[in-house]
Design an enzyme around this catalytic site. Sequence first.
Site, PDB file in Angstrom:
ATOM      1  N   ASP A  21     -45.764  30.366  -0.779  1.00 53.51           N
ATOM      2  CA  ASP A  21     -44.670  30.995  -0.034  1.00 53.51           C
ATOM      3  C   ASP A  21     -43.747  31.585  -1.096  1.00 53.51           C
ATOM      4  OD1 ASP A  21     -42.352  31.665   1.312  1.00 53.51           O
ATOM      5  OD2 ASP A  21     -41.928  29.639   2.062  1.00 53.51           O
ATOM      6  N   LYS A  90     -37.134  39.701  -4.174  1.00 56.01           N
ATOM      7  CA  LYS A  90     -38.014  40.090  -3.067  1.00 56.01           C
ATOM      8  C   LYS A  90     -37.413  41.228  -2.250  1.00 56.01           C
ATOM      9  CE  LYS A  90     -40.395  37.731   0.758  1.00 56.01           C
ATOM     10  NZ  LYS A  90     -40.602  36.365   1.291  1.00 56.01           N
ATOM     11  N   GLU A 188     -45.685  35.501   7.022  1.00 58.53           N
ATOM     12  CA  GLU A 188     -45.029  34.193   7.031  1.00 58.53           C
ATOM     13  C   GLU A 188     -45.050  33.526   8.410  1.00 58.53           C
ATOM     14  OE1 GLU A 188     -41.334  35.244   5.191  1.00 58.53           O
ATOM     15  OE2 GLU A 188     -42.338  35.600   3.282  1.00 58.53           O
ATOM     16  N   ASP A 210     -37.748  33.108  12.058  1.00 57.69           N
ATOM     17  CA  ASP A 210     -37.678  32.726  10.649  1.00 57.69           C
ATOM     18  C   ASP A 210     -36.522  33.437   9.967  1.00 57.69           C
ATOM     19  OD1 ASP A 210     -37.940  32.303   7.933  1.00 57.69           O
ATOM     20  OD2 ASP A 210     -40.051  32.850   7.812  1.00 57.69           O
TER      21      ASP A 210
HETATM   22  P1  ADP Z   1     -36.519  32.296   1.750  1.00 60.56           P
HETATM   23  O1  ADP Z   1     -37.639  32.103   2.704  1.00 60.56           O
HETATM   24  O2  ADP Z   1     -35.867  33.618   1.895  1.00 60.56           O
HETATM   25  O3  ADP Z   1     -36.825  31.965   0.353  1.00 60.56           O
HETATM   26  P2  ADP Z   1     -35.372  29.815   2.617  1.00 60.56           P
HETATM   27  O4  ADP Z   1     -36.016  29.588   3.918  1.00 60.56           O
HETATM   28  O5  ADP Z   1     -35.684  28.927   1.483  1.00 60.56           O
HETATM   29  O6  ADP Z   1     -35.399  31.311   2.209  1.00 60.56           O
HETATM   30  O7  ADP Z   1     -33.822  29.782   2.881  1.00 60.56           O
HETATM   31  C1  ADP Z   1     -32.935  29.998   1.871  1.00 60.56           C
HETATM   32  C2  ADP Z   1     -31.604  30.110   2.493  1.00 60.56           C
HETATM   33  O8  ADP Z   1     -31.348  28.928   3.236  1.00 60.56           O
HETATM   34  C3  ADP Z   1     -30.487  30.248   1.497  1.00 60.56           C
HETATM   35  O9  ADP Z   1     -29.604  31.265   1.943  1.00 60.56           O
HETATM   36  C4  ADP Z   1     -29.851  28.885   1.538  1.00 60.56           C
HETATM   37  O10 ADP Z   1     -28.487  28.980   1.243  1.00 60.56           O
HETATM   38  C5  ADP Z   1     -30.064  28.516   2.974  1.00 60.56           C
HETATM   39  N1  ADP Z   1     -29.996  27.090   3.234  1.00 60.56           N
HETATM   40  C6  ADP Z   1     -30.698  26.098   2.647  1.00 60.56           C
HETATM   41  N2  ADP Z   1     -30.350  24.924   3.165  1.00 60.56           N
HETATM   42  C7  ADP Z   1     -29.410  25.180   4.113  1.00 60.56           C
HETATM   43  C8  ADP Z   1     -28.653  24.382   4.998  1.00 60.56           C
HETATM   44  N3  ADP Z   1     -28.767  23.060   5.031  1.00 60.56           N
HETATM   45  N4  ADP Z   1     -27.777  25.003   5.826  1.00 60.56           N
HETATM   46  C9  ADP Z   1     -27.649  26.332   5.802  1.00 60.56           C
HETATM   47  N5  ADP Z   1     -28.319  27.130   5.001  1.00 60.56           N
HETATM   48  C10 ADP Z   1     -29.189  26.552   4.159  1.00 60.56           C
HETATM   49 MG    MG Z   2     -39.155  31.953   3.824  1.00 61.37          MG
END
Ligand code: ADP
Ligand code: MG
Length: 623
Positions: A21, A90, A188, A210
Amino acid sequence: MLSLQIESNANRDASPIIGIDLGTTNSLIAYVPPSAVAPDTERHPVILTSREGDSLIPSVVTFEGDRPVVGHAAKRKKISGAQDTVFSVKRLLGRGFDDLKGMAGTLPYRLLPGEGAVRIQVGQRIYTAVEISAAILRELKLSAEAALGVPVTRAVITVPAYFNDSQRQATRAAGRLAGLDVLRIINEPTAASLAYGLDRKRQGLIAVYDLGGGTFDVSILKLQDGIFEVLATNGDSMLGGDDLDLAIAQAAASEIAEQTGKDPFDDPQMRAELLLASENVKIALSESPEARMSISLSSGRIYQRKWSRDEFEKLALPILERTREPCLQALADAGLKDSDLSDVVLVGGPTRLPLVQRTAREIFGREPNTSVHPDQVVAAGAAIQADILAGRNKDFLLLDVVPLSLGIETYGGLMSTLIPRNTRIPAVARETFTTFVDNQTGVDIHVLQGEREKVADNRSLARFKLKGIERMPAGMPRIEVSFLIDADGILQVAARDERTGNEQSIEVRPSYGLTDTEVEKMLLASLENVEADAEFRRVAEVKNDAKAVLIAAEKRIPEAIRLLSKDEVATIQVSIANLKEALETNDVPLIQEASRNLNASTVHLAELLMKGVLSSSVDEKQS
Ligand code: ADP
Ligand code: MG
């Protein structure tokens, strides 16, 4: 010798295929271990830990000299080395500077204006988004190798369903650069639904909502008997948790500017610090009603503030509202109402926020399912797909697509596409073609595969001849060419003369003899050659048009001699000779000019002929 070769082949086949991922914010790797005891059961993916010992690998790259550093170590440098630390790459992948102008001002690192793929300046060096992504993928590969204890060279990588072709191709290219053979790029949400379906053995229609760090994706899928079919997908590749951080940071920045008279956003390091503090506030507010923010300003003063969840939600609401339209559109495209869904699956870090869950509930009119691990479910799904590709999981099927466009050769050495790549199989396409020369009794059908405009640059799959076309003026016969690809990817091509019903067909196996590497090379070449191809197509089209003018004029010579003055006929003949000469060159303006001249010289003739036609039809009415 022979046994050695067999052994090395066997080894290669046994080498693990990992699921990746590659997130905007965080990346994860997963793998389904082969289960020696019961090969067809317990095919559960495990999330592999990074070399830093975490399951999440921040998609952040910083540089120590020329050496890239990836992950938490890089994320910590987001403040002290803000200008040299690249995050959210990305969002830049497969895009040009012009696409990103609005974003450039909100990033602490520098995007360089210019043509083509956007470039990122780090210190004295300039990188593309593909290179930065490759640095992340290389770290993931090394982590997987450390975790599994064997070399890892093959992977399935996920991308947002909304990614366009150039974004997908850039992802593939990054994999290649990192030394990974990217066996498949999957969406995804499809990956998420695979993992969800594996855990729950659920059936029915589901929506995957998502919300990640930088992208929002919504997909409607049908899960039935181990088949996962994407019915519709939508999203916004510029919407995510980053925007929530930015909203908090901007609110704080304007307060700071009011107090100090200096906009902290003008200072890259301050901006990075503010963004990080804002992210922490946001994450804290997903669990508690209040969070503190504290920032040391350059003046030595400290800016402090308490954020309540209410305050945050006021800022966040308009951003989250932007997820509504894509959801409704996806539902409409799937031909469904929200009540048709059996579940709504939430994926991505920000879906831990109560406001996000409420927004999803409001949009879909039902309580969303939060049982899957929002961070890990996509990587887990990629690993399941990898397991399927390794031939070890026969319980699931992802409906496949055509990897390269299929079409036929048309006049002027151009490929005319009937089935664009990524079309889901099975697929049917039909198109009607005609002849270019008078009294043509046969046509050659040349079946092609590839993305380029010029026939010679694509792969020739087959040729066959449709004979027995009635003698007719050019452009009169109607020949229907149909392409049919079955679920195994086998192509059947047929050509039918609509007037006589005469038909010829042939079976083609487009996937034979074309390795993934070749596919990739061709895709990359088409990416590099878009300009050259466009120019070639333009020349070919101008020539085709001019030839049509030429043929029409030559046909009319007897009428011209009958109806026009000697001078006028001579002018037409000179114009014909000039156009023929121009057609020997590739000089577009010259050909167009000669073609215009020939047209002009036949205007009078055309008028006379038109009058002739009109008067004869008036005659008919009178008689
Ligand atoms: P990506 O798929 O784009 O890499 P993720 O699904 O890992 O992203 O999400 C990352 C985002 O989630 C970031 O903006 C991070 O700040 C936010 N994030 C992570 N944990 C929390 C949480 N507990 N509450 C709110 N936002 C969160
Ligand atoms: Mg993601």
